[in-house]
Motif scaffolding. Structure first.
Motif, PDB file in Angstrom:
ATOM      1  N   GLY A 193     -38.231  68.224  -8.939  1.00 40.28           N
ATOM      2  CA  GLY A 193     -39.278  67.363  -8.401  1.00 40.28           C
ATOM      3  C   GLY A 193     -39.971  67.967  -7.200  1.00 40.28           C
ATOM      4  N   ILE A 194     -39.190  68.477  -6.264  1.00 41.77           N
ATOM      5  CA  ILE A 194     -39.783  69.077  -5.072  1.00 41.77           C
ATOM      6  C   ILE A 194     -40.353  70.457  -5.398  1.00 41.77           C
ATOM      7  CG2 ILE A 194     -37.606  70.040  -4.189  1.00 41.77           C
ATOM      8  CD1 ILE A 194     -38.594  69.352  -1.375  1.00 41.77           C
ATOM      9  N   GLU A 195     -39.735  71.182  -6.342  1.00 40.30           N
ATOM     10  CA  GLU A 195     -40.271  72.489  -6.725  1.00 40.30           C
ATOM     11  C   GLU A 195     -41.699  72.379  -7.258  1.00 40.30           C
ATOM     12  OE1 GLU A 195     -39.950  75.810 -10.268  1.00 40.30           O
ATOM     13  OE2 GLU A 195     -38.167  74.605  -9.849  1.00 40.30           O
ATOM     14  N   LEU A 196     -41.925  71.475  -8.198  1.00 39.28           N
ATOM     15  CA  LEU A 196     -43.249  71.389  -8.811  1.00 39.28           C
ATOM     16  C   LEU A 196     -44.271  70.785  -7.859  1.00 39.28           C
ATOM     17  CD1 LEU A 196     -42.218  70.437 -12.447  1.00 39.28           C
ATOM     18  CD2 LEU A 196     -43.119  72.623 -11.633  1.00 39.28           C
ATOM     19  N   ALA A 197     -43.837  69.892  -6.977  1.00 43.50           N
ATOM     20  CA  ALA A 197     -44.760  69.385  -5.952  1.00 43.50           C
ATOM     21  C   ALA A 197     -45.162  70.508  -5.003  1.00 43.50           C
ATOM     22  CB  ALA A 197     -44.108  68.238  -5.192  1.00 43.50           C
ATOM     23  N   ALA A 198     -44.190  71.344  -4.613  1.00 42.62           N
ATOM     24  CA  ALA A 198     -44.481  72.463  -3.706  1.00 42.62           C
ATOM     25  C   ALA A 198     -45.416  73.470  -4.365  1.00 42.62           C
ATOM     26  CB  ALA A 198     -43.176  73.139  -3.284  1.00 42.62           C
ATOM     27  N   PRO A 231     -29.044  73.272  -0.603  1.00 40.33           N
ATOM     28  CA  PRO A 231     -29.767  74.540  -0.367  1.00 40.33           C
ATOM     29  C   PRO A 231     -30.950  74.740  -1.313  1.00 40.33           C
ATOM     30  CG  PRO A 231     -27.396  74.916  -0.343  1.00 40.33           C
ATOM     31  CD  PRO A 231     -27.607  73.523  -0.845  1.00 40.33           C
ATOM     32  N   LYS A 232     -30.848  74.215  -2.544  1.00 37.76           N
ATOM     33  CA  LYS A 232     -31.955  74.341  -3.504  1.00 37.76           C
ATOM     34  C   LYS A 232     -33.158  73.520  -3.050  1.00 37.76           C
ATOM     35  CE  LYS A 232     -28.822  76.371  -6.115  1.00 37.76           C
ATOM     36  NZ  LYS A 232     -28.785  77.822  -6.361  1.00 37.76           N
ATOM     37  N   TYR A 233     -32.867  72.325  -2.525  1.00 45.63           N
ATOM     38  CA  TYR A 233     -33.959  71.488  -2.010  1.00 45.63           C
ATOM     39  C   TYR A 233     -34.628  72.169  -0.813  1.00 45.63           C
ATOM     40  CZ  TYR A 233     -32.791  67.402  -4.867  1.00 45.63           C
ATOM     41  OH  TYR A 233     -32.588  66.543  -5.911  1.00 45.63           O
ATOM     42  N   LEU A 234     -33.820  72.744   0.063  1.00 44.53           N
ATOM     43  CA  LEU A 234     -34.372  73.390   1.256  1.00 44.53           C
ATOM     44  C   LEU A 234     -35.253  74.572   0.888  1.00 44.53           C
ATOM     45  CD1 LEU A 234     -31.266  73.262   3.619  1.00 44.53           C
ATOM     46  CD2 LEU A 234     -33.369  71.915   3.792  1.00 44.53           C
ATOM     47  N   ARG A 235     -34.898  75.296  -0.157  1.00 47.61           N
ATOM     48  CA  ARG A 235     -35.711  76.425  -0.611  1.00 47.61           C
ATOM     49  C   ARG A 235     -37.125  75.964  -0.953  1.00 47.61           C
ATOM     50  NH1 ARG A 235     -35.487  79.253  -6.575  1.00 47.61           N
ATOM     51  NH2 ARG A 235     -37.166  80.726  -6.226  1.00 47.61           N
ATOM     52  N   TRP A 236     -37.234  74.888  -1.728  1.00 44.91           N
ATOM     53  CA  TRP A 236     -38.555  74.424  -2.156  1.00 44.91           C
ATOM     54  C   TRP A 236     -39.267  73.657  -1.052  1.00 44.91           C
ATOM     55  CZ3 TRP A 236     -40.249  77.220  -5.736  1.00 44.91           C
ATOM     56  CH2 TRP A 236     -39.399  77.727  -6.722  1.00 44.91           C
ATOM     57  N   TYR A 237     -38.513  73.069  -0.146  1.00 49.00           N
ATOM     58  CA  TYR A 237     -39.126  72.452   1.035  1.00 49.00           C
ATOM     59  C   TYR A 237     -39.909  73.510   1.813  1.00 49.00           C
ATOM     60  CZ  TYR A 237     -39.554  69.864   5.428  1.00 49.00           C
ATOM     61  OH  TYR A 237     -40.046  69.241   6.554  1.00 49.00           O
ATOM     62  N   ARG A 238     -39.287  74.643   2.067  1.00 46.78           N
ATOM     63  CA  ARG A 238     -39.951  75.727   2.805  1.00 46.78           C
ATOM     64  C   ARG A 238     -41.134  76.279   2.018  1.00 46.78           C
ATOM     65  NH1 ARG A 238     -34.443  77.215   3.634  1.00 46.78           N
ATOM     66  NH2 ARG A 238     -34.668  78.807   2.013  1.00 46.78           N
ATOM     67  N   PHE A 239     -40.999  76.344   0.705  1.00 48.69           N
ATOM     68  CA  PHE A 239     -42.058  76.908  -0.146  1.00 48.69           C
ATOM     69  C   PHE A 239     -43.348  76.103  -0.058  1.00 48.69           C
ATOM     70  CE2 PHE A 239     -44.340  77.786  -4.072  1.00 48.69           C
ATOM     71  CZ  PHE A 239     -44.144  79.147  -4.251  1.00 48.69           C
ATOM     72  N   ALA A 240     -43.234  74.801   0.216  1.00 47.40           N
ATOM     73  CA  ALA A 240     -44.427  73.945   0.252  1.00 47.40           C
ATOM     74  C   ALA A 240     -45.385  74.308   1.381  1.00 47.40           C
ATOM     75  CB  ALA A 240     -44.012  72.481   0.378  1.00 47.40           C
ATOM     76  N   VAL A 250     -47.873  82.468  -7.094  1.00 50.27           N
ATOM     77  CA  VAL A 250     -46.834  81.430  -7.093  1.00 50.27           C
ATOM     78  C   VAL A 250     -45.645  81.890  -7.915  1.00 50.27           C
ATOM     79  CG1 VAL A 250     -46.255  79.142  -8.022  1.00 50.27           C
ATOM     80  CG2 VAL A 250     -48.265  79.431  -6.583  1.00 50.27           C
ATOM     81  N   ARG A 251     -45.922  82.423  -9.090  1.00 50.75           N
ATOM     82  CA  ARG A 251     -44.816  82.873  -9.957  1.00 50.75           C
ATOM     83  C   ARG A 251     -44.029  84.008  -9.295  1.00 50.75           C
ATOM     84  NH1 ARG A 251     -44.028  82.026 -15.266  1.00 50.75           N
ATOM     85  NH2 ARG A 251     -45.310  80.485 -16.337  1.00 50.75           N
ATOM     86  N   ALA A 252     -44.737  84.950  -8.683  1.00 50.95           N
ATOM     87  CA  ALA A 252     -44.055  86.086  -8.033  1.00 50.95           C
ATOM     88  C   ALA A 252     -43.277  85.641  -6.822  1.00 50.95           C
ATOM     89  CB  ALA A 252     -45.077  87.157  -7.667  1.00 50.95           C
ATOM     90  N   LYS A 253     -43.893  84.830  -5.974  1.00 57.37           N
ATOM     91  CA  LYS A 253     -43.252  84.406  -4.738  1.00 57.37           C
ATOM     92  C   LYS A 253     -42.066  83.487  -4.985  1.00 57.37           C
ATOM     93  CE  LYS A 253     -44.280  82.415  -0.194  1.00 57.37           C
ATOM     94  NZ  LYS A 253     -43.525  83.483   0.490  1.00 57.37           N
ATOM     95  N   SER A 254     -42.184  82.616  -5.990  1.00 55.67           N
ATOM     96  CA  SER A 254     -41.090  81.691  -6.262  1.00 55.67           C
ATOM     97  C   SER A 254     -39.863  82.410  -6.784  1.00 55.67           C
ATOM     98  CB  SER A 254     -41.528  80.616  -7.256  1.00 55.67           C
ATOM     99  OG  SER A 254     -41.882  81.195  -8.505  1.00 55.67           O
ATOM    100  N   ARG A 255     -40.055  83.571  -7.397  1.00 50.37           N
ATOM    101  CA  ARG A 255     -38.913  84.352  -7.834  1.00 50.37           C
ATOM    102  C   ARG A 255     -38.278  85.131  -6.684  1.00 50.37           C
ATOM    103  NH1 ARG A 255     -42.565  85.842 -12.323  1.00 50.37           N
ATOM    104  NH2 ARG A 255     -42.104  84.472 -14.068  1.00 50.37           N
ATOM    105  N   GLN A 256     -39.068  85.450  -5.660  1.00 51.77           N
ATOM    106  CA  GLN A 256     -38.558  86.217  -4.519  1.00 51.77           C
ATOM    107  C   GLN A 256     -37.787  85.321  -3.545  1.00 51.77           C
ATOM    108  OE1 GLN A 256     -42.097  87.893  -2.835  1.00 51.77           O
ATOM    109  NE2 GLN A 256     -42.490  89.239  -4.579  1.00 51.77           N
ATOM    110  N   ASP A 257     -38.289  84.106  -3.317  1.00 52.76           N
ATOM    111  CA  ASP A 257     -37.723  83.231  -2.268  1.00 52.76           C
ATOM    112  C   ASP A 257     -36.321  82.762  -2.624  1.00 52.76           C
ATOM    113  OD1 ASP A 257     -40.058  83.575  -0.964  1.00 52.76           O
ATOM    114  OD2 ASP A 257     -40.813  81.544  -1.254  1.00 52.76           O
TER     115      ASP A 257
END
Length: 257
Positions: A193-198, A231-240, A250-257
């Protein structure tokens, strides 16, 4: 129709919304949830209940229910165990332009599925059911979990301008075209949920929300694992947070983070 051609009845309607329900050993507890859902949803729909294994206690219940309800399908996830993989599998199987993810525990209000799907129909990438906007509420559930999700949701709305005050809520509708464009990287819990919103925020795609009242489950046990999934939620929180990106970025960065 010639005499030799069988009458197969009317063709099934193309669904306007695919309802994806990840389930884990819900057994008979899922029956009243499905009853309320099919009573509430007015749009042409398909309901995809996704389990991890053929031995899941939910599966025979769904198969029995589906014998009288052609809109219901049971799917056995082949992507790997866990709710994130079940949701990925369900969205990949969806045949409609809008996929609504809702839980098997009855916490979400199925009367809002149509409204969420219509927001996607009008052009939003993500439509969230929000507990933390005016008119929304969370009733019951662990206090710490509620405090953390409320803080995360409101701060993402205020500072990252995500477009919803409840980015962590799993009860959302997604444009299936958008999801297939950006992909889903989550592999564990309900952080999708937070990943796709971010991701929608970094792409500057529209996000909308409607208020919802979330009720803690009345039967069965919760399978939410806060310590493991935090920790998974925090990863996507920062990504937003950050400047606009292209889909490739987005695809490249989301694989790096």
């Amino acid at each position: 129709m010639s005499a030799a051609e069988p009458d197969l009845g009317p063709e099934p309607r193309q669904p306007k919304v695919s309802v994806v329900i990840p389930a884990y050993n819900e057994g008979e507890h899922i029956v009243p949830v499905l009853d309320r859902l099919f009573d509430a949803v007015q749009l042409p729909c398909e309901v995809l209940v996704v389990v991890d294994t053929p031995e899941d206690s939910t599966l025979p219940v769904i198969e029995k229910y589906a014998a009288a309800e052609p809109r219901l399908k049971a799917l056995v996830n082949t992507y790997g165990r866990g709710p994130a993989n079940a949701i990925r599998f369900g969205i990949d199987a969806a045949r409609s332009p809008a996929a609504v993810v809702t839980m098997a525990d009855g916490c979400d209000d199925p009367r809002q599925i149509d409204d969420l799907a219509r927001l996607v129909e009008r052009g939003v990438a993500v439509a969230a059911a929000s507990r933390y906007m005016a008119g929304g509420q969370q009733v019951g559930g662990p206090l710490l979990k509620s405090l953390m999700s409320g803080t995360a949701g409101r701060s993402l709305a205020w500072f990252a301008r995500v477009g919803t005050r409840d980015a962590t809520n799993s009860f959302k509708a997604y444009s299936t075209e958008f999801v297939r464009e950006v992909g889903i990287d989550s592999r564990d819990g309900f952080e999708i949920g937070i990943e796709l919103a971010a991701k929608a925020r970094r792409l500057r795609r529209p996000i909308a929300e409607i208020p919802t009242i979330w009720l803690d489950r009345a039967e069965g046990d919760s399978h939410f694992q806060l310590r493991r999934w935090l920790p998974k939620y925090l990863r996507w929180y920062r990504f937003a947070f950050g400047p606009p990106l292209t889909v490739d970025q987005v695809r490249a960065k989301s694989r790096q983070d």
